[in-house]
Scaffold this motif. Structure first.
Motif, PDB file in Angstrom:
ATOM      1  N   PHE A  23       0.832  -1.205   0.000  1.00 25.40           N
ATOM      2  CA  PHE A  23       0.000   0.000   0.000  1.00 25.40           C
ATOM      3  C   PHE A  23       0.870   1.260   0.000  1.00 25.40           C
ATOM      4  CE2 PHE A  23      -4.635  -0.509   0.549  1.00 25.40           C
ATOM      5  CZ  PHE A  23      -4.714  -1.900   0.513  1.00 25.40           C
ATOM      6  N   ALA A  24       1.950   1.226   0.787  1.00 29.08           N
ATOM      7  CA  ALA A  24       2.829   2.399   0.841  1.00 29.08           C
ATOM      8  C   ALA A  24       3.417   2.662  -0.539  1.00 29.08           C
ATOM      9  CB  ALA A  24       3.938   2.182   1.873  1.00 29.08           C
ATOM     10  N   ALA A  25       3.889   1.586  -1.185  1.00 26.72           N
ATOM     11  CA  ALA A  25       4.454   1.749  -2.520  1.00 26.72           C
ATOM     12  C   ALA A  25       3.394   2.263  -3.485  1.00 26.72           C
ATOM     13  CB  ALA A  25       5.018   0.418  -3.009  1.00 26.72           C
ATOM     14  N   GLY A  26       2.202   1.689  -3.382  1.00 27.86           N
ATOM     15  CA  GLY A  26       1.113   2.120  -4.260  1.00 27.86           C
ATOM     16  C   GLY A  26       0.750   3.578  -4.061  1.00 27.86           C
ATOM     17  N   LEU A  28       2.592   5.979  -3.378  1.00 32.96           N
ATOM     18  CA  LEU A  28       3.556   6.911  -3.979  1.00 32.96           C
ATOM     19  C   LEU A  28       3.108   7.305  -5.378  1.00 32.96           C
ATOM     20  CD1 LEU A  28       6.925   5.373  -2.783  1.00 32.96           C
ATOM     21  CD2 LEU A  28       5.794   7.449  -1.975  1.00 32.96           C
ATOM     22  N   GLY A  29       2.232   6.481  -5.974  1.00 29.45           N
ATOM     23  CA  GLY A  29       1.710   6.804  -7.297  1.00 29.45           C
ATOM     24  C   GLY A  29       0.649   7.886  -7.265  1.00 29.45           C
ATOM     25  N   TYR A  30       0.164   8.210  -6.071  1.00 26.21           N
ATOM     26  CA  TYR A  30      -0.847   9.268  -5.944  1.00 26.21           C
ATOM     27  C   TYR A  30      -0.182  10.522  -5.398  1.00 26.21           C
ATOM     28  CZ  TYR A  30      -3.696   5.060  -6.098  1.00 26.21           C
ATOM     29  OH  TYR A  30      -4.236   3.866  -6.446  1.00 26.21           O
ATOM     30  N   GLU A  31      -0.868  11.626  -5.596  1.00 25.61           N
ATOM     31  CA  GLU A  31      -0.336  12.895  -5.122  1.00 25.61           C
ATOM     32  C   GLU A  31      -0.226  12.901  -3.600  1.00 25.61           C
ATOM     33  OE1 GLU A  31      -1.851  17.215  -5.967  1.00 25.61           O
ATOM     34  OE2 GLU A  31      -2.471  15.824  -7.534  1.00 25.61           O
ATOM     35  N   LEU A  32       0.882  13.402  -3.081  1.00 24.84           N
ATOM     36  CA  LEU A  32       1.024  13.431  -1.627  1.00 24.84           C
ATOM     37  C   LEU A  32       0.511  14.733  -1.034  1.00 24.84           C
ATOM     38  CD1 LEU A  32       4.499  11.721  -1.161  1.00 24.84           C
ATOM     39  CD2 LEU A  32       2.225  10.760  -0.851  1.00 24.84           C
ATOM     40  N   GLY A  41      -2.537  10.385  -1.580  1.00 24.32           N
ATOM     41  CA  GLY A  41      -1.522   9.401  -1.242  1.00 24.32           C
ATOM     42  C   GLY A  41      -0.981   9.518   0.173  1.00 24.32           C
ATOM     43  N   ALA A  42      -1.142  10.680   0.792  1.00 21.79           N
ATOM     44  CA  ALA A  42      -0.453  10.934   2.060  1.00 21.79           C
ATOM     45  C   ALA A  42      -0.884   9.977   3.175  1.00 21.79           C
ATOM     46  CB  ALA A  42      -0.704  12.385   2.482  1.00 21.79           C
ATOM     47  N   PHE A  43      -2.184   9.877   3.390  1.00 22.67           N
ATOM     48  CA  PHE A  43      -2.667   9.065   4.517  1.00 22.67           C
ATOM     49  C   PHE A  43      -2.344   7.584   4.330  1.00 22.67           C
ATOM     50  CE2 PHE A  43      -6.033   6.952   6.971  1.00 22.67           C
ATOM     51  CZ  PHE A  43      -5.811   7.519   8.218  1.00 22.67           C
ATOM     52  N   PRO A  44      -2.634   7.003   3.157  1.00 27.47           N
ATOM     53  CA  PRO A  44      -2.289   5.589   2.976  1.00 27.47           C
ATOM     54  C   PRO A  44      -0.783   5.347   3.101  1.00 27.47           C
ATOM     55  CG  PRO A  44      -3.675   6.338   1.168  1.00 27.47           C
ATOM     56  CD  PRO A  44      -3.352   7.535   1.992  1.00 27.47           C
ATOM     57  N   LEU A  45       0.041   6.307   2.661  1.00 27.22           N
ATOM     58  CA  LEU A  45       1.491   6.131   2.786  1.00 27.22           C
ATOM     59  C   LEU A  45       1.869   6.037   4.257  1.00 27.22           C
ATOM     60  CD1 LEU A  45       4.319   6.097   1.496  1.00 27.22           C
ATOM     61  CD2 LEU A  45       4.372   8.569   1.747  1.00 27.22           C
TER      62      LEU A  45
ATOM     63  N   LEU B 179      -6.914  -0.769   4.871  1.00 24.53           N
ATOM     64  CA  LEU B 179      -7.870  -1.340   3.917  1.00 24.53           C
ATOM     65  C   LEU B 179      -9.056  -0.403   3.708  1.00 24.53           C
ATOM     66  CD1 LEU B 179      -7.682  -4.994   5.203  1.00 24.53           C
ATOM     67  CD2 LEU B 179      -6.939  -4.190   2.961  1.00 24.53           C
ATOM     68  N   GLY B 180      -9.341   0.414   4.726  1.00 23.00           N
ATOM     69  CA  GLY B 180     -10.425   1.375   4.592  1.00 23.00           C
ATOM     70  C   GLY B 180     -10.134   2.473   3.574  1.00 23.00           C
ATOM     71  N   THR B 181      -8.869   2.597   3.146  1.00 27.24           N
ATOM     72  CA  THR B 181      -8.554   3.659   2.184  1.00 27.24           C
ATOM     73  C   THR B 181      -8.856   3.247   0.746  1.00 27.24           C
ATOM     74  OG1 THR B 181      -6.271   2.943   1.908  1.00 27.24           O
ATOM     75  CG2 THR B 181      -6.671   4.576   3.619  1.00 27.24           C
ATOM     76  N   VAL B 182      -9.183   1.974   0.540  1.00 30.77           N
ATOM     77  CA  VAL B 182      -9.510   1.536  -0.823  1.00 30.77           C
ATOM     78  C   VAL B 182     -10.778   2.253  -1.295  1.00 30.77           C
ATOM     79  CG1 VAL B 182     -10.243  -0.424  -2.235  1.00 30.77           C
ATOM     80  CG2 VAL B 182      -8.438  -0.723  -0.535  1.00 30.77           C
ATOM     81  N   GLY B 183     -10.758   2.718  -2.535  1.00 25.11           N
ATOM     82  CA  GLY B 183     -11.931   3.399  -3.076  1.00 25.11           C
ATOM     83  C   GLY B 183     -11.622   4.834  -3.436  1.00 25.11           C
ATOM     84  N   GLN B 184     -12.649   5.531  -3.922  1.00 20.67           N
ATOM     85  CA  GLN B 184     -12.451   6.894  -4.382  1.00 20.67           C
ATOM     86  C   GLN B 184     -12.163   7.838  -3.219  1.00 20.67           C
ATOM     87  OE1 GLN B 184     -15.839   7.919  -6.703  1.00 20.67           O
ATOM     88  NE2 GLN B 184     -14.678   9.181  -8.098  1.00 20.67           N
ATOM     89  N   ASP B 185     -11.112   8.610  -3.342  1.00 17.02           N
ATOM     90  CA  ASP B 185     -10.793   9.613  -2.333  1.00 17.02           C
ATOM     91  C   ASP B 185     -11.834  10.731  -2.411  1.00 17.02           C
ATOM     92  OD1 ASP B 185      -9.551  11.415  -0.639  1.00 17.02           O
ATOM     93  OD2 ASP B 185      -8.307  12.235  -2.246  1.00 17.02           O
TER      94      ASP B 185
END
Lengths: 153, 501, 331
Positions: A23-26, A28-32, A41-45, B179-185
């Motif tokens: 998930f962290a690597a993924g 990085l593909g989103y805007e931070l 991307g910030a919160f999942p990172l 896992l809760g972050t999956v989906g549209q932001d």
């Protein structure tokens, strides 16, 4: 509880490291973004790194002083049967329709147990399919055709 | 004596024969659909909502409210009997409730839940009647910063849902959040971790996670060694709570009621926190802490009471301000509108019969629920005698249909498989599923409020400490984390000491 | 009284068990409709679009002589439900109720499974729900003009709430920023309810939302209202000026709803559906219910495929530009 090297701890920790890392690597593909306007991307990172770090801690603990847990056997037959049953349902409920999809799902599920005899399996299939049809389609008006388009209806 | 006049108006409305009858029909239907595995209370209400559209506004809303409590009680029944929670509060009930069922005490667990819910419902009705408007004003003091801190506290508190390692519980919580972050932001519309599947834009459904981690994982465990498996559920010891049980549940019910009633008022997700905050409190104050997770009746009575109280007080923002606190309340707003009532602060003054009638009907609904369910306990318990070879295919099939029917989304069914396998392996490794489930529910709330608070404060992170309510909640969270870590540290020291010996 | 209520109760329970049996029935005269008709609502049950659909479903069913089932297929700003209907059998038994989102979807979403103008037969417009610009009640500006001046002067600290990417409130907010010539800090929420909660609680400064949601709060004085975004004033809020009257004529937006059938649905079936829609929109009960939401049915000449197509074409043009200018993208 005796403590020593623990395989389950290492496995669990490994899973956390793997998923957290992925998930962290993924992310990085989103805007931070910036602290004012955090990007997607910030919160999942952040959380991905926390999961990976906790996983690492569990691995280390497992190597030094892990919980002694009996891992036990894996019922491969049940894993395969239940996976197949649910995937089959998801793939075919639209095309085959409610009744055939439910029936095959139950039949596949019964294969999970070594103690279900063929006759029993057929009886369970018929009974549960009928019950589900009455409850969901007749009772709750679920809008799934009983027999789907793949079967020429 | 305005209050008495109002209550008289309320009861004269709610006790009209058709209103009582539909209240009962609502409770009955809600229970009947809510017990189906794979269908949570929100789905139950959404499914049954259209039935209510044909009635008078008061009758329709009374019936809908009845469906809601019925669905929640039905969901708890499923959680206790077959360890299959349909919403996060039921996941808490399942912890000790299902353990009790395995020990042949399903009857006592169900009765504790029913009685706890009834008492909580009664108290919450009084709260609603006496103090709804001022409480709603207090609730509006909670902004994004406060909600972030509250939810963060909730995440830390959910460590106590685990009976084993706190480190693993923490990892499970974090994994749930992830896992809760999956989906549209919701901030940018960017789809995250959706593997390019539009079906995943809405995120993973809670019911799929719960059915997978609890239901499928448990089935796999039961099938591990079929020959050695004993019919645990078949034998039923005393159907009703013993004198000892009754003594033990009074405290938890009262504490749970208070906690739930307070949290339920908060429209930004307070009700989600009710049941497991109660569980955490009971585990902490109990003298028999080691029983929790192994069938402690306090672990059923407290959370169930808290949940029901919160369910009821979560009507406060809706009824007094026209603001829905959660998806079920949003459905109620729809029902208001369909019936030509504009939801908003004026409902109390414009439609006093509706407002007070609904409040009075809540109490009547709770009476009907307990009258309906106490006799049903015998029947539910008998369902445990269904042979496992019939039961587990039933759970799988109903769960598949139930989750699929939610949005006709096959991914919800595939998610059951994913979480079933993940849950199975993690449980085998000594990780418990309940904290993950709570993390999954609270994660999106955490992120949403964190980002929102930062936007509003212009990126100034000190806002969480300068706003007093938020600061207090964060201090509590840190304290909770230390308390959770302490036993482990203490134990480590003991280990060290024994090794030195 | 007791007799009718008993009957109703029997009906309620009967509904659960008998519909499947009744479903096969339907009217025998002249082919369509011979079975239940499903209206897919691509949003959640109880939301404004769902509510509007349920209002018209009953009189439409009466006119058509068939049962109408409303089904909610949620997801991705309504595109999942629209996709489903676009790919359904073009037999008139599956139709779609969609709103303004139909005209914004191509700009917001890549890889749509449908094209708004090409994948559907238009049946007719249903209603145009006005939007209102509302603020927390202690917000300084008193009129729309003052609001524009204020947000320009304080662009760095004013917050504009919305109900999420692509939501009507978001679109209206974008248009406001364009019309006022200012870029503000937007605060998205998950749906209107939470956004309005924070507005009433004074956590955010202002937002744009449908009268369905705001009229109760406005009349109670819980929020301050500046203007309504339609060319004419709203009957339920007679004192509220229109954006044109208040000096911001560029801000025109309404949440228009339309009914769609899959492409290839026979013309006579579409015609029957259009007729049923017109009948429903002329129904006094529907008019009354919509008035309570602060809206009204469209005029009879707009409840037609032609008017619907024209509206959609016009709206697609407007929104693709506004959304591209704002640099918003959902996928």
């Amino acid at each position: 509880m005796k403590r020593s090297r623990s395989f389950p701890d290492v496995l669990a920790g490994g899973i956390f490291v793997l998923i957290g890392g992925a998930f962290a690597a993924g992310s990085l593909g989103y805007e931070l973004g910036t602290p004012l306007r955090m990007g997607p991307g910030a919160f999942p990172l952040l959380v991905g790194l926390i999961v990976a770090a906790l996983g690492l801690a569990i691995v280390i603990k497992g190597l030094v002083a892990g919980e002694l847990i009996e891992f036990g056997p894996i019922p491969w037959r049940a894993v395969a049967a239940i996976t197949a049953a649910l995937v089959f349902f998801g793939l075919t409920v639209r095309g085959l329709g409610f009744v055939p999809a439910s029936a095959v799902t139950v039949l596949l599920t019964t294969l999970a147990s070594t103690r279900v005899r063929p006759l029993m399996a057929v009886a369970v299939t018929a009974g549960l399919t009928a019950a589900a049809t009455v409850i969901f389609v007749v009772g709750l008006r679920l809008r799934i055709p009983l027999i789907g388009p793949w079967l020429g209806m | 004596m305005d209050l008495l006049d109002n209550l008289a108006l309320g009861f004269s409305t709610a006790l009209l024969i058709q209103n009582v009858v539909y209240c009962f029909v609502g409770v009955l239907l809600g229970t009947a659909v809510g017990v189906l595995p794979g269908i949570g209370p929100t789905a139950t209400v959404a499914m049954l909502l259209p039935i209510t559209f044909n009635f008078e506004p008061v009758t329709a809303l009374i019936m809908l409210a009845g469906i809601y409590y019925g669905a929640q009680y039905g969901g708890s029944t499923t959680a206790i009997l077959i360890n299959l929670p349909g919403e996060s509060s039921a996941a808490v009930t399942a912890l000790d409730g299902h353990e009790m069922a395995r020990r042949g005490r399903a009857g006592a667990a169900l009765a504790a839940a029913a009685v706890g819910s009834f008492i909580a419902g009664t108290v919450a009705t009084v709260v609603l009647a006496v103090a709804a408007p001022p409480l709603a004003r207090v609730a509006l003091q909670f902004g994004p910063a406060e909600y972030f801190s509250l939810v963060f506290l909730g995440l830390i508190v959910s460590i106590s849902l685990a009976r084993g390692s706190a480190l693993k519980a923490l990892a499970m919580i974090a994994l749930g959040v992830l896992l809760g972050t999956v989906g549209q932001d919701i901030y940018t519309g960017t789809p995250r971790f959706t593997l390019d599947q539009r079906e995943l834009f809405g995120g993973i459904d809670f019911v799929s996670v719960a059915v997978g981690m609890f239901g499928v994982a448990e089935i796999l465990r039961n099938l591990e060694n079929e020959h050695a498996r004993t019919a645990v559920a078949g034998r039923v010891r005393n159907l009703w709570p013993t004198r000892e049980d009754r003594r033990r549940i009074i405290g938890p019910i009262l504490r749970g009621t208070g906690l739930g009633a307070a949290l339920g008022v908060l429209p930004g997700g307070g009700h989600v926190l009710a049941s497991f905050t109660s569980y955490a409190v009971e585990k902490r104050v109990s003298k028999r802490r080691e029983e929790f997770g192994h069938g402690a009746i306090e672990g059923v009575a407290g959370p169930e009471s808290a949940n029901n109280a919160a369910a009821q007080t979560s009507f406060i923002p809706l009824l007094t301000l026209g603001l829905p606190a959660h998806p079920v309340m949003a459905l109620m707003v729809g029902a208001f509108i369909v019936h030509g009532i504009t939801p908003g602060p004026n409902v109390i003054t414009d439609e006093p019969a509706l407002f007070w009638g609904l409040i009075a009907s809540m109490w009547i609904g709770n009476v009907l629920l307990v009258l309906l369910n106490l006799p049903l306990i015998g029947i539910w318990v008998r369902m445990l005698r269904i042979p496992y070879q019939v039961l587990f295919p039933m759970i799988i099939l109903f769960a598949a249909i139930g989750t699929y029917s939610l949005g006709f989304n096959a991914f919800d069914v595939y998610a059951i498989v994913f979480f079933g396998l993940l849950g199975y392996v993690l449980i085998k490794c000594g990780c418990e599923p309940a904290p993950l489930l709570l993390g999954f529910v609270l994660g999106p709330l955490t992120e949403e409020n964190l980002r929102r608070a930062l936007i509003i404060s212009r990126g100034d992170a000190t806002v969480f400490l300068t706003r007093p309510i938020s600061a207090v909640l964060l201090v509590l969270a840190v304290a909770a984390l230390i308390i959770a870590a302490l036993p482990a540290i203490r134990r480590r020291r003991e280990v060290v000491f024994t090794e030195e010996d | 009284m007791p007799t009718t209520s008993t009957l109703r109760m029997i009906a309620a329970i009967g509904v659960l068990s008998l519909t499947a049996a009744c479903g096969a029935g339907g009217s025998a005269s002249g082919g369509y409709p011979e079975q239940n008709i499903t209206i897919v609502v691509p949003f959640s049950a109880g939301g404004p679009t769902d509510t509007v659909t349920r209002m018209i479903a009953e009189p439409m069913a009466a006119k058509l002589g068939a049962k109408i089932v409303v089904q909610n297929v949620e997801g991705a700003g309504g595109t999942v439900g629209a996709d489903e209907v676009a790919n359904a059998n073009p037999d008139g038994y599956t139709v779609l109720m969609h709103h303004i989102g139909m005209s914004t979807a191509p700009a917001l979403y890549a890889n749509l499974g449908f094209k708004p103008l090409e994948s559907f037969e238009m049946i007719g417009l249903v209603t145009e729900v006005p939007m209102t610009i509302v603020a927390r009640k202690d917000f300084e500006p008193k009129t729309l003009q003052e609001l524009v001046t204020y947000v320009k002067a304080n662009a760095a600290k004013v917050t504009l709430a919305n109900a999420g990417v692509g939501a009507a409130s978001h679109l209206c907010g974008l248009l406001f920023q364009t019309a006022a010539g200012v870029k503000l800090q937007e605060v998205p929420y998950k749906g209107t309810g939470p956004a309005l909660t924070d507005l009433v609680g004074g956590q955010v400064d202002f937002m744009c939302d449908q009268t369905t949601n705001t009229s109760g709060q406005i009349t109670a004085g819980e929020v301050k209202a500046y203007a309504v975004t339609t060319p004419e004033r709203v009957k339920s809020l007679p004192n509220l000026p229109t954006t044109a009257e208040a000096g911001l004529p560029g801000l025109k937006v309404s949440v228009w709803h339309g009914l769609y059938a899959p492409k290839g649905t026979p013309q006579d079936v579409v015609q029957k559906l259009t007729e049923a829609l017109k009948t429903a929109l002329a129904d006094q009960k529907v008019i009354d219910q919509m008035a309570k939401l602060g809206t009204e049915p469209v005029k009879a000449e707009d409840a037609t495929p032609q008017a619907h197509r024209a509206k959609l074409e016009e709206q697609l043009g407007i929104w693709s530009k506004v959304i591209a200018d704002a640099g918003v993208k959902a996928s």
